[in-house]
Design an enzyme around this catalytic site. Structure first.
Site, PDB file in Angstrom:
ATOM      1  N   ALA A   1       0.842  -1.186   0.000  1.00  0.00           N
ATOM      2  CA  ALA A   1       0.000   0.000   0.000  1.00  0.00           C
ATOM      3  C   ALA A   1       0.876   1.234   0.000  1.00  0.00           C
ATOM      4  CB  ALA A   1      -0.895   0.013   1.237  1.00  0.00           C
TER       5      ALA A   1
ATOM      6  N   HIS B   1      -0.446   1.287   9.241  1.00  0.00           N
ATOM      7  CA  HIS B   1       0.873   1.689   8.737  1.00  0.00           C
ATOM      8  C   HIS B   1       0.745   2.921   7.829  1.00  0.00           C
ATOM      9  CE1 HIS B   1       5.061   0.773   7.315  1.00  0.00           C
ATOM     10  NE2 HIS B   1       4.618   1.411   6.240  1.00  0.00           N
ATOM     11  N   GLU B   2      -0.145   2.838   6.863  1.00  0.00           N
ATOM     12  CA  GLU B   2      -0.270   3.956   5.922  1.00  0.00           C
ATOM     13  C   GLU B   2      -0.822   5.196   6.622  1.00  0.00           C
ATOM     14  OE1 GLU B   2       1.391   3.260   3.432  1.00  0.00           O
ATOM     15  OE2 GLU B   2       1.288   1.079   3.606  1.00  0.00           O
TER      16      GLU B   2
HETATM   17  N1  TRP Z   1       5.775   3.589   1.228  1.00  0.00           N
HETATM   18  C1  TRP Z   1       5.071   2.355   1.013  1.00  0.00           C
HETATM   19  C2  TRP Z   1       4.838   1.775   2.373  1.00  0.00           C
HETATM   20  O1  TRP Z   1       5.652   1.192   2.978  1.00  0.00           O
HETATM   21  C3  TRP Z   1       5.848   1.400   0.169  1.00  0.00           C
HETATM   22  C4  TRP Z   1       5.493   1.355  -1.263  1.00  0.00           C
HETATM   23  C5  TRP Z   1       4.284   1.233  -1.768  1.00  0.00           C
HETATM   24  C6  TRP Z   1       6.352   1.319  -2.370  1.00  0.00           C
HETATM   25  N2  TRP Z   1       4.349   1.124  -3.109  1.00  0.00           N
HETATM   26  C7  TRP Z   1       5.583   1.177  -3.514  1.00  0.00           C
HETATM   27  C8  TRP Z   1       7.693   1.380  -2.522  1.00  0.00           C
HETATM   28  C9  TRP Z   1       6.136   1.084  -4.769  1.00  0.00           C
HETATM   29  C10 TRP Z   1       8.247   1.298  -3.779  1.00  0.00           C
HETATM   30  C11 TRP Z   1       7.465   1.153  -4.892  1.00  0.00           C
HETATM   31  O2  TRP Z   1       3.869   1.985   2.983  1.00  0.00           O
HETATM   32 ZN    ZN Z   2       5.684   2.369   4.804  1.00  0.00          ZN
END
Ligand code: TRP
Ligand code: ZN
Length: 861
Positions: free
Chosen positions: A263, A298-299
């Site tokens: 996500a 988390h998000e």
């Molecule tokens: N920031 C996202 C998370 O950890 C990670 C993530 C989601 C991501 N989609 C991605 C990282 C695509 C690299 C590419 O919650």
């Molecule tokens: Zn994250």
């Protein structure tokens, strides 16, 4: 033909951006086959940096026009840059580009999925949408207008608040959104699709009302309530535990079936893999429900740890990910079961992160260099990163940690910062000196602790001598390691005053305990207080005592894992030498006693304690892995337990029968986990009666947890009931994509000898689609994690071929698949020969992505 060597990017080369972007105005005209993106950027020179040309990032953009302050200007482009010289100190840049989201199979940037258009911009996807300074330390406020056909794409979303909307000619419509918070480009998102919405609200502690929405594929609204409840619980939890309130008026979650990862925390408009949104008792397991709680949290938690305070550069990724994983772990522990949560975290760390840290992709939680940043969204950055944050809390206490968080936001709200900035806030709030601790951020590899003990009866002094080492580190300086311990007397009681946290700061250090009457049993690294491998010459009797009496559930579980590991590793050597394994009665007795303590210790704990360490975890303890012998040894112990404890397993299975309709509570989930663990053991006996029992549970279950557990157990056994259940399952669930993923995974993860042939056949089944990451993970990557079945010459050749095929469509996912080869050098010479050939065949593939090339070069390195 080889692909050119792509450049390596170094943390030490970081420089501040030469230009800043204050506001971004974007206009998207979405149409099949082409989307036009007009961007208006209010820019200025960064006064802190010497004057230089403006160099923007871009990828697969068709540039239609470029203007500065309304005038056409000279510019030059490469496939990935657009350069303009001689700019005033402040100016407006206007660009128009054409992109083709319908043909974007990488799922990075703007792309098409079944129900519409979606974006994924972390880490560097925004440059696939428009020319930009695509780096997290450039923060801007965004206003976004979308135009699209109204009937096909009735829902038009972007970050922030809706400003205006309307109709236009030819059945089209438009909507404008404004995000008042400055943000880096990787947090940009838009969605245009045909989606159903579930709506609710949340009242913040200060009394503001936040509009909540979850958008999903039409017809799936009845699979959204769990995610909505998880969101509301997360919002409340963050207020209570960290005093962090939601800053938004609108918080939206959109689920999409084609998504590279779990996500994404885009400001106010999270985009989720459907796997972490959709749930209903008949299609989702207890583990799915818990994972949804954790990922939704988390998000949401990223809104503060990631969005309000973001990363200066991508080397700092663990600043937001390690911290946010720690936060979602704590949320999950509070919501469900703290004891088993910790056990599962460590089980996961040992299955994935320890092997990563011992293999060719080993890197510090803050890497010093990378070729492709997407390759560093790893269990090291995430899970080991969370362990490092947890150690900070252990060192300064919960209150100190909370004060440190407050200080972090007081100092850095609205900024793009580094891991040092975070730790400095923790140090300022607590007075603790973290200088030595920073080694955890800068070195790869898992530290090893070797512990010896001496007891002097005369003086009543007990001494622990602890040595630390990390052969993967660049020097032999010591880490600062918190080691929680307690000493147990022969009756299984903690010796008063012995429960403490030792601070190991030297390579070799002694710790004394005085006034000890008799030689104690040390319980070391309670609650897994540091992500290390700890060796101590425990006797089976000592471990049995800890398994029975340790009040720290993690270390009670750990004692059982140590007992089992020793037995399985000894048996592996015996089997490899052509001998039969021997299983001591004492181990069976310990397992029997465990089964009897279900009422006091909780079913969930007993289920964890009865689960033997996994093969990939066990393999790490061996120099050369014989996967067949290891597999045979572990299975033999499972069968032995089943034979010796058949009556106990059967009794517990009957006793834990559901006493009513399914409820997802953690108490009930624990009962199901233990009951299904019993069923899986019983199936090791492979009697017609047990197979019928499993088939009956499979058919009569009113929930996916029990239905799937029966299927998964049957899938490990060659029998007609297995084929019947697999066929019925597919027949019933073929239209539920996420359930079909389970059907694929249960076959690719099977221990049956013909698994490779099955997986090959399934790549041609209508249920499989190499363009869909969830399908690739379920069928192919899960096969690559199947130690006994993947590590064969044919297994290697097959995954090499699939990796190449996938690389042409989706390099990010292909490179995750290539990681299955990581540990190839741990296997015997014949296997190594074939693994090398397979890796070389990938490397020599023409036009290979830098994503896969980096993984393969490191593996071959
Ligand atoms: N920031 C996202 C998370 O950890 C990670 C993530 C989601 C991501 N989609 C991605 C990282 C695509 C690299 C590419 O919650
Ligand atoms: Zn994250």
């Amino acid at each position: 033909m080889k692909t050119d060597t792509p450049p390596t990017i170094y943390l030490k080369d970081y420089t501040a951006p030469a230009y800043l972007v204050d506001t971004v105005d974007l206009d998207f005209v979405i149409a099949t086959g082409a989307t036009t993106v007009s961007a208006t950027l209010a820019m200025r020179r960064n006064p802190a940096v010497a004057a230089q040309p403006l160099v923007l990032d871009g990828e697969e953009l068709e540039t239609l026009s470029v203007a500065v302050d309304g005038e056409k200007v000279p510019f030059s482009t490469t496939p990935t840059t657009l350069t303009i010289a001689d700019l005033p100190d402040a100016f407006t840049l206007h660009t128009v580009v054409r992109i083709d989201p319908d043909r974007n199979t990488r799922l990075s940037g703007l792309y098409r999925s079944k129900d519409g258009y979606f974006t994924q911009c972390e880490a560097q996807g925004f440059r696939r949408i428009t020319w930009f300074l695509d780096r997290p330390d450039v923060m801007s406020t965004y206003t976004v207008t979308l135009h699209a056909d109204k009937a096909t794409y009735p829902v038009l979303l972007a970050n922030g608040n809706p400003v205006a909307s309307g109709e236009e000619a030819d059945g089209r419509h438009w909507a404008t959104w404004n995000d008042p918070f400055r943000k880096p480009a990787y947090l940009f998102a838009l969605v245009a699709g045909k989606l159903d919405g579930l709506f609710d609200t949340f009242q913040t502690a200060s009394g503001r009302s936040v509009q909540l929405a979850i958008y999903v594929e039409p017809g799936k609204l009845d699979q959204c309530p769990h995610a909505m409840a998880a969101l509301q619980k997360s919002m409340k939890w963050d207020e209570e535990r960290f005093g962090l309130e939601c800053d938004l008026d609108h918080y939206m979650i959109v689920a999409v079936g084609d998504f590279n990862m779990g996500a994404m925390e885009n400001k106010g408009l999270n985009i989720f893999n459907t796997k972490y949104v959709l749930a209903r008792a008949d299609v989702a397991t207890d583990v799915d429900f818990e994972n949804i709680d954790r990922v939704v949290a988390h998000e949401y938690f990223h809104n503060w740890t990631g969005n309000r305070v973001t990363c200066r550069d991508w080397f700092q990724l663990s600043l937001k990910e390690g911290l946010t994983v720690f936060r979602d772990q704590e949320f999950g522990a509070d919501l469900h079961n703290r004891q088993t949560a910790r056990i599962r975290e460590v089980r996961g760390l040992r299955a994935a992160q320890f092997p990563e840290d011992a293999g060719p992709m080993a890197h510090p939680i803050r890497p010093a260099s990378f070729v492709e940043i997407n390759n560093f969204y790893t269990s090291t950055v995430y899970e080991k990163g969370a362990e490092v944050i947890r150690m900070i809390q252990t060192l300064i206490g919960r209150d100190g940690f909370r004060a440190g968080m407050d200080e972090y936001f007081r100092r850095h709200d609205g900024q793009a910062v580094t891991c040092e900035d975070f730790v400095a806030a923790m140090a300022a709030a607590s007075g603790f000196d973290f200088t030595q601790f920073m080694r955890w951020y800068n070195q790869p590899g898992t530290p090893h602790l070797a512990v010896d003990s001496v007891f002097e009866a005369k003086t009543g002094r007990y001494t622990l001598h602890i040595k630390q080492s990390n052969p993967r580190a660049s020097d032999n300086h010591p880490y600062l390691i918190p080691i929680r311990i307690a000493l147990f007397d022969a009756g299984g009681q903690i010796i008063a005053g012995s429960d403490r946290t030792l601070l190991l700061t030297e390579n070799s250090q002694q710790f004394h305990f005085d006034g000890i009457a008799a030689e104690p049993v040390p319980s070391l690294l309670r609650d897994f207080s540091a992500p290390v491998v700890l060796d101590y010459a425990y006797t089976p009797q000592q471990l049995t005592l800890l398994l029975a009496h340790e009040s720290d559930p993690f270390n009670a579980w750990e004692a059982g894992q140590r007992l089992a590991s020793t037995l399985i590793l000894d048996a592996t050597a015996a089997i490899a030498a052509g001998q039969a394994p021997v299983w001591p009665a004492s181990f069976v007795d310990a397992a029997r006693r465990l089964l009897q303590t279900q009422a006091e210790r909780g079913a969930a704990f007993v289920a964890e304690a009865l689960t033997l360490p996994g093969e990939s975890t066990l393999a790490e303890a061996l120099d050369i892995v014989d996967p067949d012998a290891l597999h045979a040894a572990r299975n033999s112990l499972r069968r032995h337990l089943a034979e010796q404890l058949e009556g106990e397993f059967a009794g517990l299975y009957a006793g834990l029968a559901p006493h009513g309709a399914y409820t997802p509570s953690s108490e009930e989930a624990g009962r199901r986990a233990l009951r299904n663990t019993c069923l899986a053991y019983l199936l090791e006996l492979n009697t017609p009666a047990v197979r019928q029992l499993a088939l009956q549970q499979f058919r009569s279950a009113d929930n996916m947890t029990d239905q799937f557990a029966a299927l998964a157990a049957l899938a490990q056994t060659e029998c007609t009931e297995r084929e019947t259940a697999l066929a019925e399952f597919y027949q019933r669930w073929q239209h539920e994509a996420l359930v079909v993923d389970k059907w694929l995974a249960v076959q690719s993860g099977s221990r049956l000898p013909d698994t490779l042939a099955t997986v090959k056949r399934l790549t041609g089944h209508p249920a499989f689609d190499i363009g869909n990451p969830n399908k690739v993970y379920a069928l192919l990557r899960n096969f690559g994690a199947n130690l006994a079945r993947f590590h064969t010459p044919a297994g290697y050749a097959f995954l090499a071929e699939q990796t190449q095929l996938l690389d042409g469509k989706n390099p990010q996912v292909a490179s995750r698949l290539a990681r299955c080869f990581d540990r190839w050098k741990k296997f015997d010479g014949e296997r190594q020969k074939h693994a090398r050939l397979a890796l070389e065949s990938i490397r020599d593939h023409q036009g290979l992505s830098r994503d896969v090339l980096e993984i393969v070069n490191r593996a071959l390195g």
